[in-house]
Scaffold this motif. Structure first.
Motif, PDB file in Angstrom:
ATOM      1  N   ALA A  95       0.883  -1.219   0.002  1.00  0.00           N
ATOM      2  CA  ALA A  95      -0.088   0.160  -0.204  1.00  0.00           C
ATOM      3  C   ALA A  95       0.820   1.342  -0.150  1.00  0.00           C
ATOM      4  CB  ALA A  95      -0.790   0.090   1.300  1.00  0.00           C
ATOM      5  N   ASP A  96       2.043   1.070   0.351  1.00  0.00           N
ATOM      6  CA  ASP A  96       2.873   2.421   0.552  1.00  0.00           C
ATOM      7  C   ASP A  96       3.845   2.529  -0.579  1.00  0.00           C
ATOM      8  OD1 ASP A  96       4.359   0.087   1.159  1.00  0.00           O
ATOM      9  OD2 ASP A  96       5.485   1.197   2.920  1.00  0.00           O
ATOM     10  N   TYR A 465       9.305   2.781  -2.410  1.00  0.00           N
ATOM     11  CA  TYR A 465       8.463   3.200  -1.190  1.00  0.00           C
ATOM     12  C   TYR A 465       8.446   4.710  -0.895  1.00  0.00           C
ATOM     13  CZ  TYR A 465       8.083  -2.103  -0.968  1.00  0.00           C
ATOM     14  OH  TYR A 465       8.072  -3.388  -1.181  1.00  0.00           O
ATOM     15  N   LYS A 642       6.290  -6.407   4.115  1.00  0.00           N
ATOM     16  CA  LYS A 642       5.047  -6.236   2.926  1.00  0.00           C
ATOM     17  C   LYS A 642       4.278  -7.476   2.977  1.00  0.00           C
ATOM     18  CE  LYS A 642       6.766  -2.066   2.416  1.00  0.00           C
ATOM     19  NZ  LYS A 642       6.388  -1.189   3.387  1.00  0.00           N
TER      20      LYS A 642
END
Length: 739
Positions: A95-96, A465, A642
């Motif tokens: 998500a990042d 990221y 992750k």
């Protein structure tokens, strides 16, 4: 220039890759057929460690990568994969992910900007700083995690195009000791082995290497040894690997050099040297033998803490073995005297004739997936193709191949990683460009590293990221594609060149590092200098020519398809050799006893051992060991964290291993919250009471940010590699819970 960016983004959103290729147009951009397959299986080399396993990536009919399996027909891993390999796709879906450029605004917040704005600010700020403070006021820190073609483009762009003198990579943290040792002893950075040597040895010596955890697929190669090999592990800690060994030498921390010299003297005393090999293929042995005279058995026992019996058994193992292989990793490299320790291991191999034959070698196992590519082509510690910046003939050859004016090529390599950071403190470095690495977590003495980053006028981070510790300090973030989202090559520890393939598109408007570097070249005004660098595969052809005539010559490799058909090719593979057929799958160096020195002889190198950089004391009575804690995590966890699967295989919170006697002394129980202190700071962790560490020693994993808040700023004088594994700490109960 905006039209250039639009063309790149259009190309990446359709059935195309985002790399830029040569065309007759104004900006040298074009379109290249997609590497993505609509369905089926794509072979690619894993992007984590240096083992270089091949993974089969399964793609569905809509072009989405679904899952992975290990390639059974690849000579490295032969159908095996470690936990990180099985989960290699998970980091792509985090998500990042950085999906758009971010720039710090007047309120101190990172906010989205378009590529046009990001590139104008990048070039404008750096040019302004160079104009005000000189060209040497800007530096870059690169990585062993991007493909070789990107490394070479970055190094050439930064040093030849932008005039940036100082640049280094995070391979300085893992492999520079091996580079320095091989160059000095062999005349070139040339790991001599093939992984097949694990299976061919009579005696396997693992020195400062927890192979079972750090390189689990290579441990499987050890397990398949066909000769009933004796396995010797040299490590202060009772690691997973040590527990499987025939003989574990749990030496006193940082007494490795004394041990190596003592073993060498015992080999001489036992008349177990290979006299003919020494006479024909080495130089400096007589001086080395005289130097060893003070390293008596009693002295070695006293300084290493090992028993006379274990030392004698070790000498019998290496003396009687017709095929002895020595393997080392970070326990040797990350030391205040790592280069001489590595060379002391090389000396043992030379004096017993254990080089150039199956099952032998003085073998450094690399850390990152493309550290070897970085060592040869990043333009940091050496000029492109493993050359020397200070050699006029080398500069002339690079100038000729690239069509770059020789005056653009620096005459020295520039500063190393630690010197660049010191330069910030001294006010000499004003801007820093960080690519695919996280120094705010991974560098020694973390608090000082973060403080130095805050002193910069301009910090640019190029990463996949948006949440790393270094990005949080950045003025500008350039969003980059990850492994699996671009094409290129990696070079693994055994010198095997393998292909990395694109199976997914980067999210948002993130671009491959190759595309970012090409755009920067255009906005800087040096696009014409890199007009031939049209794509990674076109760049590979340039790298082939840069390798020609060097010990790493791979001019016989035709193209990516050739690499894939041959399941990777180890360098050297020269065009002259290629004319007579295809290479063997497994090849080693120095089979003819000829080295890359002026007289073609390997050199014996040695220096007096030095005490550790920081001694224990009444205030700090414990010696902190650091290292890899799990085969399921990678470095600073920026990618492996992750994966929900990998997260379940490793403790979320920092822990510290404590011997039961020390736990009793400081009233610590297993699982208790503790405070660990050094002169650099204090951190919270949980105690793990265990006999894996000896009394007076503790261990913390490198994966947690807490660890490098404690470590000491100290580097080896020859390699400038940090000494992560040596500092004094204190421990006690704490009411605070680990983060």
């Amino acid at each position: 220039m905006n039209e250039v960016i639009e063309r790149v983004l259009r190309a990446r959103s359709g059935p195309m890759t985002d790399e830029m290729v040569l065309s007759p147009g104004r900006f040298g951009l074009g379109r290249v057929p997609a590497r993505l397959k609509p369905a089926g299986v794509v072979d690619s080399v894993c992007g984590f460690c240096s083992t270089g396993c091949s993974l089969k990536i399964h793609v569905d009919a809509s072009g989405h990568a679904l899952n992975l399996s290990a390639n059974p027909d690849y000579p490295v891993n032969t159908g095996m994969a470690c936990p990180k390999g099985w989960e290699a796709l998970a980091p792509l879906m985090a998500a990042d992910r950085a999906t758009t450029p971010l720039m710090r605004n007047a309120q101190g917040q990172l906010e989205p900007v378009d590529w046009e704005r990001a590139l104008l600010v990048f070039c404008g700020k750096i040019k302004d700083i160079q104009a005000r403070h000189g060209r040497e006021s800007v530096a870059y820190l690169s990585t062993g995690q991007i493909v070789t073609e990107e490394m070479a483009l970055l190094g050439a762009l930064a040093k030849f195009g932008m005039g940036i003198q100082h640049g280094d990579g995070n391979t300085r943290q893992c492999m520079s000791t091996a580079v320095a040792a091989y160059k000095d002893s062999f005349g070139f950075d040339a790991p001599p082995y093939s992984y097949a040597d694990f299976e061919e040895s009579d005696t396997i010596v693992l020195w400062g290497s927890n192979l079972c955890i750090a390189h689990p697929i290579l441990w499987q190669r050890v397990a398949r040894n066909r000769r009933g090999a004796e396995i010797v592990v040299i490590d202060p800690r009772s690691t997973e690997t040590a527990q499987m060994a025939s003989l574990h030498l749990a030496l006193r921390p940082k007494s490795d050099l004394t041990l190596a010299y003592g073993l060498a003297r015992l080999v001489i005393d036992r008349d177990a040297t290979a006299r003919d090999y020494i006479a024909a293929h080495t130089s400096g042995f007589e001086e080395f033998a005289r130097y060893l005279e003070p390293f008596t058995l009693n002295r070695v026992v006293d300084e290493t803490g090992l028993s006379e019996e274990s030392l004698q058994r070790m000498v019998r193992a290496i003396g009687r073995g017709r095929r002895v292989s020595y393997w080392w990793t970070m326990g040797v490299n990350q030391s205040h005297e790592g280069t001489r320790t590595a060379q002391a291991i090389i000396n043992l191999a030379l004096m017993t004739g254990n080089l150039g034959r199956p099952g032998t070698g003085a073998n450094s196992i690399t850390g990152q997936c493309n550290a070897m590519g970085s060592r040869l082509f990043s333009n940091t510690s050496g000029l492109l193709g493993g050359r020397d910046f200070s050699n006029p003939a080398h500069r002339a050859r690079v100038s000729e191949v690239l069509g770059v004016a020789e005056t653009k090529i620096p005459t020295n390599a520039g500063w190393a990683y630690d010197q660049i950071l010191d330069g910030i403190e001294q006010g000499k470095i004003k801007a820093l460009w960080v690519i695919a690495t996280n120094p705010a977590h991974s560098w020694i003495q973390q608090s000082r590293a973060r403080e130095l980053l805050s002193k910069l006028e301009f910090l640019v981070v190029q990463d996949m990221y948006s949440t790393t510790e270094t990005v949080q300090a950045a003025d500008l973030l350039l969003p980059a594609a990850a492994w699996g989202e671009k094409d290129g090559t990696f070079i693994n520890s055994e010198r095997r060149i393998g292909c990395v393939r694109k199976v997914a598109r980067a999210p948002g408007v993130a671009l491959s590092d190759f595309a970012i570097f090409k755009l920067i070249a255009l906005y800087w005004g040096v696009g014409d200098m890199f007009s031939r660098w049209t794509s990674p595969e076109a760049t590979f052809q340039i790298l082939k020519e840069l390798s020609r005539g060097q010990p790493c010559d791979f001019s016989g490799v035709r193209d990516y398809a050739h690499l894939e058909a041959q399941r990777g090719i180890q360098w050297p593979w020269r065009s002259e050799e290629a004319a007579s057929g295809e290479p063997d799958r497994e090849r080693r160096l120095f089979t003819d006893g000829q080295f890359h020195t002026a007289d073609c002889r390997a050199r014996f190198r040695f220096d007096p051992p030095r005490p550790p950089p920081e001694a224990t004391s009444e205030a700090f009575p414990l010696f902190l060991l650091t290292g890899r804690g799990s085969s399921a995590q990678w470095h600073t966890q920026s990618r492996t964290s992750k994966s929900t699967v990998l997260a379940k295989l490793y403790p979320k919170r920092a822990y510290i291993e404590v011997n039961p006697l020390d736990a009793e002394r400081w009233a610590l129980t297993d699982g208790a919250a503790v405070e660990v202190r050094s002169l650099r700071g204090k951190v919270a962790a949980r105690a793990r009471v265990t006999t894996t560490v000896n009394p007076g020693q503790v261990f913390m994993s490198m994966h947690y940010p807490e660890t490098n808040q404690l470590t000491l700023w100290c580097v080896d004088p020859y390699s400038r590699q940090p000494a992560y594994k040596a500092c004094a700490v204190a421990i006690g109960p704490s009411a605070a819970e680990p983060a």
